[in-house]
Design an enzyme around this catalytic site. Sequence first.
Site, PDB file in Angstrom:
ATOM      1  N   LYS A   1      -4.936  -6.311  -9.043  1.00 48.74           N
ATOM      2  CA  LYS A   1      -3.840  -6.220  -7.974  1.00 48.74           C
ATOM      3  C   LYS A   1      -3.470  -7.484  -7.318  1.00 48.74           C
ATOM      4  O   LYS A   1      -2.601  -7.230  -6.354  1.00 48.74           O
ATOM      5  CB  LYS A   1      -4.826  -5.188  -6.680  1.00 48.74           C
ATOM      6  CG  LYS A   1      -5.401  -4.040  -7.138  1.00 48.74           C
ATOM      7  CD  LYS A   1      -4.404  -2.991  -7.596  1.00 48.74           C
ATOM      8  CE  LYS A   1      -4.909  -1.747  -7.874  1.00 48.74           C
ATOM      9  NZ  LYS A   1      -5.767  -1.554  -8.926  1.00 48.74           N
TER      10      LYS A   1
ATOM     11  N   GLY B   1      -0.460   5.681  -3.360  1.00 44.94           N
ATOM     12  CA  GLY B   1      -1.104   7.078  -3.355  1.00 44.94           C
ATOM     13  C   GLY B   1      -0.644   8.002  -2.183  1.00 44.94           C
ATOM     14  O   GLY B   1      -1.042   9.458  -2.084  1.00 44.94           O
TER      15      GLY B   1
ATOM     16  N   LYS C   1       0.951  -1.239   0.053  1.00 41.37           N
ATOM     17  CA  LYS C   1       0.045  -0.006   0.049  1.00 41.37           C
ATOM     18  C   LYS C   1       1.072   1.346   0.144  1.00 41.37           C
ATOM     19  O   LYS C   1       2.108   1.059   0.200  1.00 41.37           O
ATOM     20  CB  LYS C   1      -0.815  -0.039   1.253  1.00 41.37           C
ATOM     21  CG  LYS C   1      -2.039  -1.163   1.189  1.00 41.37           C
ATOM     22  CD  LYS C   1      -2.861  -1.099   2.317  1.00 41.37           C
ATOM     23  CE  LYS C   1      -3.695   0.297   2.860  1.00 41.37           C
ATOM     24  NZ  LYS C   1      -4.015   0.649   1.666  1.00 41.37           N
TER      25      LYS C   1
ATOM     26  N   GLU D   1      -2.474   5.229   7.157  1.00 43.15           N
ATOM     27  CA  GLU D   1      -3.240   3.906   6.772  1.00 43.15           C
ATOM     28  C   GLU D   1      -2.627   2.810   7.794  1.00 43.15           C
ATOM     29  O   GLU D   1      -3.481   2.006   8.513  1.00 43.15           O
ATOM     30  CB  GLU D   1      -3.080   3.597   5.214  1.00 43.15           C
ATOM     31  CG  GLU D   1      -3.724   4.355   4.435  1.00 43.15           C
ATOM     32  CD  GLU D   1      -3.613   4.075   2.870  1.00 43.15           C
ATOM     33  OE1 GLU D   1      -4.468   4.422   2.162  1.00 43.15           O
ATOM     34  OE2 GLU D   1      -2.230   3.617   2.605  1.00 43.15           O
TER      35      GLU D   1
END
Length: 264
Positions: A155, A131, A128, A137
């Site tokens: 993904k 972005g 992750k 997160e």
Amino acid sequence: MAIPCPPFIGSEKLSVESGAMSPSSPSPLILTQDELKKIAAYKAVDFVQSGMVLGLGTGSTAKHAVDRIADLLHQGKLKDIVGIPTSKKTHQQAVSLGIPLSDLDSHPVVDLAIDGADEVDSNLNLVKGRGGSLLREKMIESACKKFIVIVDESKLVAHVGASGAMPVEVVPFCWKFTQDTLQNLFDYAGCVAKLRTDNGGEKIFVTDNGNYIVDLFFKKDIGDLNVASGAILRLAGVVEHGMFLDMATTVIVAGELGITIKNK
């Protein structure tokens, strides 16, 4: 287009028909990637119950989940929800939709978090942070009782780092030294480390926390992920990395043939 990946053995499968999930024959509809993301997001929101403290993810897939939660709140189907956003962008979205918000200081235990991922391997390890929101997160999603990851089938990867960058958040001070150290650390995997930039390279990308991101690109499998994680985090100048290991409790994958649900 899905990236080849070992199948999720023992997963629950639901077909997609007119945007809904049903245990029927595969749909002949050809869905866009965004439509697949929306289907996965809506399925994840089925797990949300009134009274929950929710981690609100960041990104194009998580955005659909936040929208859906707001819709259900406005319809009265959900009540007493408290959201904890994982980025400034999600905070702005949730405020605009009227979702009550708080933070980990006030709610140190999160009932459920819903977020997307850039990669998912067959053991439900994630990448992750492409972005840019990996630190918040990880802070929120590591504090939750249940973490549902929502992705489209593109993904799915054979191993972490197979499809692109593995982000590492670093402090701005001597970032090039940290970048070079990270690249040398994974020299055995053909690593290339690049500082993330914005606006076509005109300026350095800055996270919500005022840090930089160094993206690591691997030519080979990096091997034991826990060993790699520990090696990265021991480096002075590193804040956090984008490998989310053994954190996802459920992964919902939307594909052209339906929904696949994999539980830990």
